[in-house]
Design a protein around this motif. Structure first.
Motif, PDB file in Angstrom:
ATOM      1  N   UNK A  95       0.995  -1.073   0.002  1.00 27.35           N
ATOM      2  CA  UNK A  95      -0.022   0.115   0.096  1.00 27.35           C
ATOM      3  C   UNK A  95       0.914   1.327   0.056  1.00 27.35           C
ATOM      4  N   UNK A  96       2.073   1.089   0.251  1.00 27.95           N
ATOM      5  CA  UNK A  96       2.975   2.335   0.213  1.00 27.95           C
ATOM      6  C   UNK A  96       4.064   2.396  -0.766  1.00 27.95           C
ATOM      7  N   UNK A  97       4.065   1.437  -1.604  1.00 35.21           N
ATOM      8  CA  UNK A  97       5.395   1.353  -2.637  1.00 35.21           C
ATOM      9  C   UNK A  97       4.647   0.945  -4.020  1.00 35.21           C
ATOM     10  N   UNK A  98       5.410   1.420  -5.034  1.00 33.37           N
ATOM     11  CA  UNK A  98       5.008   1.085  -6.562  1.00 33.37           C
ATOM     12  C   UNK A  98       6.452   0.758  -7.074  1.00 33.37           C
ATOM     13  N   UNK A  99       6.458  -0.198  -8.162  1.00 26.88           N
ATOM     14  CA  UNK A  99       7.688  -0.706  -8.467  1.00 26.88           C
ATOM     15  C   UNK A  99       7.441  -0.661 -10.228  1.00 26.88           C
TER      16      UNK A  99
END
Length: 202
Positions: free
Chosen positions: A128-132
């Motif tokens: 919920x806090x990071x995208x890649x």
């Protein structure tokens, strides 16, 4: 003279000309809109943006390098996009980093003699806090020793090194890790290709 003109032919030709002109106008409009999104001249501050828009704007400018031209073969582009939330970032700087990473991947494929050249772009949510973002090519790859140096200033693996100052990935690393508190990795297997992975907090 007027009597000999083929009015129907002229009418059909005019229709083709108008359609062609409209296609050109639409293309110019798309380029201008993408250029504005890419440069974000009015958005130097921290903003919430669509991550994929930045990728697509970069691809628009680099698209000519994916198509065959003379001795340059076709590069197959594979997109694997996930549904992502909007990302808070400095859009101009992040777009600059993505553009350079994509450009590097294309450079690597152009320098190599692999039969089918593939550029794969994928996005995903880590949590919920990071995208890649993963940008991978199927070139010859680089050794583990070189992987440890790719983000150092003045280091380059490119042929014709006199034309490259080796600062591109170093600057990208600063943009991603310092300005955005993100992460930038390089994974490569000699003989199989190289993947650069960008992780950005939402």
């Amino acid at each position: 003279m007027v009597e000999t003109l083929d009015i129907e032919f002229l009418r059909a030709d005019l229709q083709k000309l108008l359609r062609s002109s409209q296609v050109g106008i639409d293309r110019i409009q798309t380029i201008v809109q993408s250029l504005r999104k890419f440069s974000r001249l009015d958005e130097s501050d921290y903003k919430t943006v669509d991550f994929h828009e930045g990728i697509e704007s970069s691809l628009l400018f680099l698209g000519h390098r994916l198509n065959p031209n003379g001795d340059r073969p076709q590069i197959t582009l594979i997109r694997e996009y996930s549904n992502l939330p909007l990302v808070s970032c400095y859009p101009r700087q992040l777009n600059q980093a993505m553009m350079h990473i994509l450009n590097n991947a294309i450079d690597a494929l152009e320098e190599e003699s692999v039969e089918e050249k593939i550029l794969r772009i994928s996005t995903s949510c880590i949590d919920e806090q990071w995208v890649r973002l993963c940008i991978a090519d199927n070139g010859v790859g680089i050794s583990e020793a070189l992987q440890r140096q790719v983000f150092q200033p003045f280091f380059t693996t490119k042929l014709g090194k006199q034309h490259h100052n080796g600062l591109g990935l170093y600057v990208n690393y600063q943009i991603i890790t310092e300005q955005h508190q993100g992460k930038l990795y390089c994974h490569s297997t000699p003989g199989q290709g190289t993947e650069l992975i960008v992780e950005i907090p939402i």
